[in-house]
Design a protein around this motif. Structure first.
Motif, PDB file in Angstrom:
ATOM      1  N   LEU A 169       0.857  -1.172   0.000  1.00  0.00           N
ATOM      2  CA  LEU A 169       0.000   0.000   0.000  1.00  0.00           C
ATOM      3  C   LEU A 169       0.899   1.231   0.000  1.00  0.00           C
ATOM      4  O   LEU A 169       1.793   1.357   0.830  1.00  0.00           O
ATOM      5  CB  LEU A 169      -0.918   0.003   1.224  1.00  0.00           C
ATOM      6  CG  LEU A 169      -2.002   1.068   1.268  1.00  0.00           C
ATOM      7  CD1 LEU A 169      -2.915   0.992   0.049  1.00  0.00           C
ATOM      8  CD2 LEU A 169      -2.812   0.925   2.545  1.00  0.00           C
ATOM      9  N   VAL A 170       0.665   2.124  -0.972  1.00  0.00           N
ATOM     10  CA  VAL A 170       1.523   3.284  -1.174  1.00  0.00           C
ATOM     11  C   VAL A 170       0.750   4.554  -0.816  1.00  0.00           C
ATOM     12  O   VAL A 170      -0.373   4.747  -1.286  1.00  0.00           O
ATOM     13  CB  VAL A 170       1.992   3.354  -2.643  1.00  0.00           C
ATOM     14  CG1 VAL A 170       2.896   4.559  -2.864  1.00  0.00           C
ATOM     15  CG2 VAL A 170       2.706   2.060  -3.045  1.00  0.00           C
ATOM     16  N   SER A 171       1.369   5.397   0.003  1.00  0.00           N
ATOM     17  CA  SER A 171       0.767   6.689   0.329  1.00  0.00           C
ATOM     18  C   SER A 171       1.376   7.755  -0.579  1.00  0.00           C
ATOM     19  O   SER A 171       2.589   7.843  -0.735  1.00  0.00           O
ATOM     20  CB  SER A 171       0.989   7.048   1.799  1.00  0.00           C
ATOM     21  OG  SER A 171       2.367   7.129   2.087  1.00  0.00           O
ATOM     22  N   VAL A 172       0.502   8.535  -1.185  1.00  0.00           N
ATOM     23  CA  VAL A 172       0.896   9.589  -2.112  1.00  0.00           C
ATOM     24  C   VAL A 172       0.360  10.910  -1.563  1.00  0.00           C
ATOM     25  O   VAL A 172      -0.859  11.083  -1.462  1.00  0.00           O
ATOM     26  CB  VAL A 172       0.336   9.311  -3.523  1.00  0.00           C
ATOM     27  CG1 VAL A 172       0.715  10.431  -4.483  1.00  0.00           C
ATOM     28  CG2 VAL A 172       0.833   7.958  -4.041  1.00  0.00           C
ATOM     29  N   ILE A 173       1.246  11.805  -1.191  1.00  0.00           N
ATOM     30  CA  ILE A 173       0.821  13.090  -0.639  1.00  0.00           C
ATOM     31  C   ILE A 173       0.072  13.896  -1.698  1.00  0.00           C
ATOM     32  O   ILE A 173      -0.924  14.544  -1.411  1.00  0.00           O
ATOM     33  CB  ILE A 173       2.019  13.892  -0.097  1.00  0.00           C
ATOM     34  CG1 ILE A 173       2.667  13.138   1.076  1.00  0.00           C
ATOM     35  CG2 ILE A 173       1.593  15.292   0.342  1.00  0.00           C
ATOM     36  CD1 ILE A 173       3.968  13.736   1.561  1.00  0.00           C
ATOM     37  N   GLY A 174       0.537  13.860  -2.921  1.00  0.00           N
ATOM     38  CA  GLY A 174      -0.087  14.616  -4.005  1.00  0.00           C
ATOM     39  C   GLY A 174       0.690  15.875  -4.337  1.00  0.00           C
ATOM     40  O   GLY A 174       1.633  16.252  -3.644  1.00  0.00           O
ATOM     41  N   ALA A 175       0.291  16.531  -5.405  1.00  0.00           N
ATOM     42  CA  ALA A 175       0.967  17.747  -5.862  1.00  0.00           C
ATOM     43  C   ALA A 175       0.751  18.878  -4.867  1.00  0.00           C
ATOM     44  O   ALA A 175      -0.357  19.049  -4.359  1.00  0.00           O
ATOM     45  CB  ALA A 175       0.452  18.136  -7.240  1.00  0.00           C
ATOM     46  N   PRO A 176       1.793  19.678  -4.596  1.00  0.00           N
ATOM     47  CA  PRO A 176       1.651  20.746  -3.604  1.00  0.00           C
ATOM     48  C   PRO A 176       0.688  21.853  -4.021  1.00  0.00           C
ATOM     49  O   PRO A 176       0.160  22.557  -3.170  1.00  0.00           O
ATOM     50  CB  PRO A 176       3.071  21.295  -3.452  1.00  0.00           C
ATOM     51  CG  PRO A 176       3.812  20.847  -4.648  1.00  0.00           C
ATOM     52  CD  PRO A 176       3.138  19.599  -5.143  1.00  0.00           C
ATOM     53  N   ASP A 177       0.426  21.993  -5.316  1.00  0.00           N
ATOM     54  CA  ASP A 177      -0.446  23.061  -5.784  1.00  0.00           C
ATOM     55  C   ASP A 177      -1.848  22.580  -6.160  1.00  0.00           C
ATOM     56  O   ASP A 177      -2.629  23.318  -6.747  1.00  0.00           O
ATOM     57  CB  ASP A 177       0.189  23.765  -6.980  1.00  0.00           C
ATOM     58  CG  ASP A 177       0.498  22.816  -8.131  1.00  0.00           C
ATOM     59  OD1 ASP A 177       0.505  21.585  -7.911  1.00  0.00           O
ATOM     60  OD2 ASP A 177       0.721  23.301  -9.250  1.00  0.00           O
ATOM     61  N   GLU A 206      -7.183  23.106   3.516  1.00  0.00           N
ATOM     62  CA  GLU A 206      -7.366  23.043   2.058  1.00  0.00           C
ATOM     63  C   GLU A 206      -6.358  22.131   1.373  1.00  0.00           C
ATOM     64  O   GLU A 206      -6.532  21.770   0.219  1.00  0.00           O
ATOM     65  CB  GLU A 206      -7.277  24.449   1.456  1.00  0.00           C
ATOM     66  CG  GLU A 206      -8.483  25.298   1.783  1.00  0.00           C
ATOM     67  CD  GLU A 206      -9.788  24.663   1.314  1.00  0.00           C
ATOM     68  OE1 GLU A 206      -9.865  24.229   0.157  1.00  0.00           O
ATOM     69  OE2 GLU A 206     -10.725  24.592   2.122  1.00  0.00           O
ATOM     70  N   THR A 207      -5.273  21.811   2.051  1.00  0.00           N
ATOM     71  CA  THR A 207      -4.241  20.962   1.452  1.00  0.00           C
ATOM     72  C   THR A 207      -3.973  19.776   2.364  1.00  0.00           C
ATOM     73  O   THR A 207      -4.299  19.798   3.543  1.00  0.00           O
ATOM     74  CB  THR A 207      -2.934  21.745   1.253  1.00  0.00           C
ATOM     75  OG1 THR A 207      -2.497  22.241   2.520  1.00  0.00           O
ATOM     76  CG2 THR A 207      -3.117  22.889   0.281  1.00  0.00           C
ATOM     77  N   GLY A 208      -3.376  18.775   1.795  1.00  0.00           N
ATOM     78  CA  GLY A 208      -2.988  17.602   2.569  1.00  0.00           C
ATOM     79  C   GLY A 208      -3.081  16.353   1.737  1.00  0.00           C
ATOM     80  O   GLY A 208      -3.607  16.363   0.624  1.00  0.00           O
ATOM     81  N   GLY A 209      -2.539  15.279   2.261  1.00  0.00           N
ATOM     82  CA  GLY A 209      -2.571  14.002   1.565  1.00  0.00           C
ATOM     83  C   GLY A 209      -2.083  12.887   2.455  1.00  0.00           C
ATOM     84  O   GLY A 209      -1.791  13.089   3.639  1.00  0.00           O
ATOM     85  N   ALA A 210      -1.978  11.690   1.897  1.00  0.00           N
ATOM     86  CA  ALA A 210      -1.535  10.506   2.634  1.00  0.00           C
ATOM     87  C   ALA A 210      -0.026  10.551   2.840  1.00  0.00           C
ATOM     88  O   ALA A 210       0.719  10.833   1.907  1.00  0.00           O
ATOM     89  CB  ALA A 210      -1.932   9.242   1.866  1.00  0.00           C
TER      90      ALA A 210
END
Length: 186
Positions: A65-73, A115-119
């Protein structure tokens, strides 16, 4: 040299239970490198998404299982990506994906998050049925979600302020508790 293979800024490493394969998350290139430990050969580099942060191996070694924070913008484009492991055939393929903001349970709690965030980081329960995932990267973007691996849907959402976590996860040796890390520069 992971850079020569298209994997930059190796960040976290986890092994299968037999230590045959290592999985390395690479935030700068948004992928996971799979390394055969016996000869240290990179056998796969799998694209998973911007700021791929952690790749955790399930207790049965059949799933990562891979956590992807995502693009900062891009607000809340972070996701969880399943990698299927066929060690006998030395094949590693992308399975299911879940963008956190698109999960119905997360959507119910969306107003409790910034408004921002991710795994960010994750760990499996002892039976592999659930994954505990910290959110972030900042503590104010944090919290914890629990993923059901059968349905690949969230079964619990804990916003920041309820559970102040944004980084490491560790299952207690007795398998009864999950330890979560929360911290920031302050």
């Amino acid at each position: 040299d992971l850079g020569a293979r298209g994997a930059r800024v190796p960040h976290m490493i986890e092994f299968t239970s037999d230590h045959r394969y290592a999985f390395v998350a690479n935030p700068a290139t948004g992928n996971v490198a799979v390394i055969r430990a016996a000869d240290r050969e990179v056998v796969a580099v799998i694209p998973t998404g911007p700021r791929t942060h952690h790749a955790a191996v399930s207790p049965d070694d059949r799933t990562v299982l891979v956590s992807v924070i995502g693009a900062p913008d891009v607000p809340w484009d972070g996701k969880l990506v399943e990698l299927r492991v066929d060690a006998a055939a030395e094949q590693f393929t992308v399975g299911r994906e879940l963008v956190l903001a698109e999960d119905p349970l997360f959507a119910q709690h969306r107003d409790q998050f910034r408004e921002t965030g991710g795994a960010v980081c994750l760990a499996f329960t002892a039976d592999g049925r659930h994954g505990y995932v910290t959110l972030g990267p900042g503590l104010d973007e944090g919290g914890v979600v629990v993923l059901d691996m059968e349905t690949f849907r969230l079964v619990r959402v804990h916003p920041p302020g309820v559970v102040n976590a944004n980084c490491g996860t560790l299952l207690a040796p007795d398998g009864e508790q999950m330890y979560l890390v929360g911290g920031d520069s302050d």
